[in-house]
Design a protein around this motif. Sequence first.
Motif, short mmCIF file in Angstrom:
data_model
loop_
_atom_site.label_atom_id
_atom_site.label_comp_id
_atom_site.label_asym_id
_atom_site.label_seq_id
_atom_site.Cartn_x
_atom_site.Cartn_y
_atom_site.Cartn_z
N LEU A 137 32.14 80.23 150.04
CA LEU A 137 32.37 80.86 151.50
C LEU A 137 31.48 82.09 151.23
N ASN A 138 31.63 83.02 150.12
CA ASN A 138 30.96 84.31 150.10
C ASN A 138 29.79 84.11 149.31
N ASN A 139 29.69 83.54 148.21
CA ASN A 139 28.28 83.56 147.54
C ASN A 139 27.36 82.75 148.21
N LEU A 140 27.63 81.47 148.40
CA LEU A 140 26.78 80.18 148.83
C LEU A 140 26.97 80.21 150.36
N HIS A 141 27.67 81.04 151.02
CA HIS A 141 27.69 80.94 152.60
C HIS A 141 28.05 79.70 153.10
N PHE A 142 28.93 78.92 152.57
CA PHE A 142 29.29 77.46 153.40
C PHE A 142 30.19 77.71 154.50
N ASP A 143 30.09 77.01 155.38
CA ASP A 143 31.20 76.89 156.45
C ASP A 143 32.39 76.01 156.28
N LEU A 144 33.17 76.15 156.92
CA LEU A 144 34.71 75.51 156.98
C LEU A 144 34.44 73.96 156.44
N VAL A 145 33.37 73.33 157.37
CA VAL A 145 33.23 71.97 157.32
C VAL A 145 32.55 71.52 155.93
N ALA A 146 31.72 72.39 155.30
CA ALA A 146 31.26 72.07 154.18
C ALA A 146 32.29 72.30 152.93
N LEU A 147 33.21 73.27 153.16
CA LEU A 147 34.39 73.41 152.08
C LEU A 147 35.11 72.32 152.40
N GLY A 148 35.68 71.84 153.26
CA GLY A 148 36.16 70.55 153.53
C GLY A 148 35.73 69.23 152.92
N ILE A 149 34.48 69.14 152.99
CA ILE A 149 33.57 68.01 152.49
C ILE A 149 33.75 67.96 151.07
N VAL A 150 33.42 69.35 150.23
CA VAL A 150 33.60 69.32 148.98
C VAL A 150 34.82 69.18 148.40
N THR A 151 35.86 69.74 149.26
CA THR A 151 37.27 69.34 148.69
C THR A 151 37.78 68.07 148.75
N ALA A 152 37.43 67.53 149.91
CA ALA A 152 37.72 66.09 150.11
C ALA A 152 37.12 65.13 149.25
N THR A 153 35.94 65.27 148.60
CA THR A 153 35.21 64.44 147.73
C THR A 153 36.06 64.45 146.52
N SER A 154 36.25 65.24 145.90
CA SER A 154 37.24 65.06 144.76
C SER A 154 38.52 64.55 145.04
N VAL A 155 39.29 64.42 146.20
CA VAL A 155 40.32 63.69 146.52
C VAL A 155 39.91 62.21 146.49
N LEU A 156 39.02 62.11 147.36
CA LEU A 156 38.56 60.46 147.70
C LEU A 156 38.18 59.86 146.03
N THR A 157 37.72 60.78 145.15
CA THR A 157 37.16 60.01 143.92
C THR A 157 38.52 59.85 143.17
N ARG A 158 39.52 60.67 143.28
CA ARG A 158 41.17 60.37 142.67
C ARG A 158 41.49 58.94 143.26
N VAL A 159 41.43 58.78 144.59
CA VAL A 159 41.72 57.39 145.18
C VAL A 159 41.33 56.28 144.42
N ILE A 160 39.80 56.36 144.18
CA ILE A 160 39.08 55.28 143.58
C ILE A 160 39.40 55.10 142.20
N CYS A 161 39.70 56.22 141.34
CA CYS A 161 40.00 56.01 140.09
C CYS A 161 41.39 56.30 139.54
N TYR A 162 42.36 56.27 140.48
CA TYR A 162 43.82 56.12 140.09
C TYR A 162 44.14 54.69 139.53
N PRO A 163 43.49 53.42 140.11
CA PRO A 163 44.00 52.41 139.58
C PRO A 163 43.41 52.16 137.94
N TYR A 164 42.28 52.48 137.83
CA TYR A 164 41.47 52.34 136.85
C TYR A 164 42.22 53.21 135.34
#
Length: 518
Positions: free
Chosen positions: A279-306
């Motif tokens: 938010l401060n250094n890269l000046h992302f907005d809240l949508v970009a913050l949500g995308i980056v955060t949610a990506t890690s979550v989605l990866t967990r969904v795919i990898c948990y069964p593995y």
Amino acid sequence: MEDANAQLTREQQRKMLSTLDSGASGSANLSGDQQKKSMNASKADGAAYSLMTGLGDAYIPAAAIALGASNFYIGLLAALPQLFGAIMQFFSLSALRFVKDRKVLVVIGAFLHACCWLCVAAVMLWPGPLSIPLITLFFSLGTGFSLLSNPSWSSWISDIVPENDRARFFAGRNRLMQLTLFAVTFIAGLLLNQLELAFPIAIAFGIVFLGAFFSRMLSALFLTRMDNVKYEIQLMREIQFKHLFLLPAHRNELWFLAFVALLTFSVQFASPFFTPYMLNNLHFDLVALGIVTATSVLTRVICYPYWGKIIDRFGNRTVLIATAFISPLGSVLWLLSKDLPMLVLFNIVSGFIWSGYEIAVFNYALSLVGRELRTSFISKYNIFVNVFYAGGAIAGGLFLANFSQVAFFGFSGILLVFLISAVLRLTVAVAFTPKLAGGREVMNTSQERAMIFDIVAVYPMQGAVSNVLGGWNFTRKAVGTTAFQSRVMFREGLGATGDLLKEGGRKFMSKVSRRKHL
């Protein structure tokens, strides 16, 4: 490495200390229908909890930044809730003795947690000069109430879920939680972006935090629908701190707690500062913050069964070692790029790593001690982890406050914190993983060590693709061919050619036909 006789001696000491019948199982007190109903209710509770997390916890740092909080205060915001939670752990067994019912204590903790979210929302809706301290106070209280009941929940759910089903159950439950968290985190970012157009930013956050309050109340409702399991607390079956440090019978538990606590410190040295960096250094907005955060979550969904299947076959210790050694990638990759697509890719790697760690560390903790000692041990586990969690966040904040201009290898400020965190993680992995002993798989040897490279370097992408295209199915071949191929690669060097791998696989499949187990 210690021999089997030493292990047997420690097991005998453990049984003499706790007078524990290791074959006891709380799940035997429930019928099959009761177990199924309670497990489904637990999954629904997990989904509601993730709804609260996506609407609340994920955006608490952003809310503090919107109110003008500094990097040091962001570290404090991450540290104090965990520190307060650690303090509350000292009273968890006393609270359970007073209430005399694990279910009641867990439901009360969830309700009080929800009330704290209501207070956080009120502070944001009516902001003032003390808004940041008040947010920290109520957020810390909520975390503390939740962690107060966490040992009781861990003991309760382990009595509901049969031991042989735990890895798959928690993998499925976590997959549902992370899928919910992914969707909610992304939607919350879009919602905040729209609310910001119509209201002051503080009020926008307050509205979203009201959603966190209702979600936690829904979680408490689902907890009431889970069946209770009879449980009696006896003082002689409590693991005290002096037992951990003085008795050889609990040496395995002490090494495990030290490993997890120090790895948590290393991670939290950097973790609170990813949001202010974006938010401060890269000046992302809240949508970009949500995308980056949610990506890690989605990866967990795919990898948990593995990871769940890897744990079922090779044990928790293997996954703990593997994820510990690759955990530095979670922060060091952020030094390589500032572009949003690359940061999304980096969070995919991070999500893969921590999905395995999250499943393994919980099952590992449950497997180390018997049923009657679990509540006490989980309480000590949370104290260790939360104190070092707070210590890591505070240390990172103090470093930024006092050494923000120091440069090393061209990195300074938050980026230098990311680099230091990676070095600390690797140091903990090298120093402590040889000391880890498993619960049911104490004597893992060369086969387990050889498995590590393939798990983290050869098959992760294959497993992820197979999960998506093959109905969450990680093929038997992917797991079965691993041990021999890995030994060949380690013997010949990490630069083994494709022909060598192919030849190793051919020889191993011939070997498997004559032997059922690796």
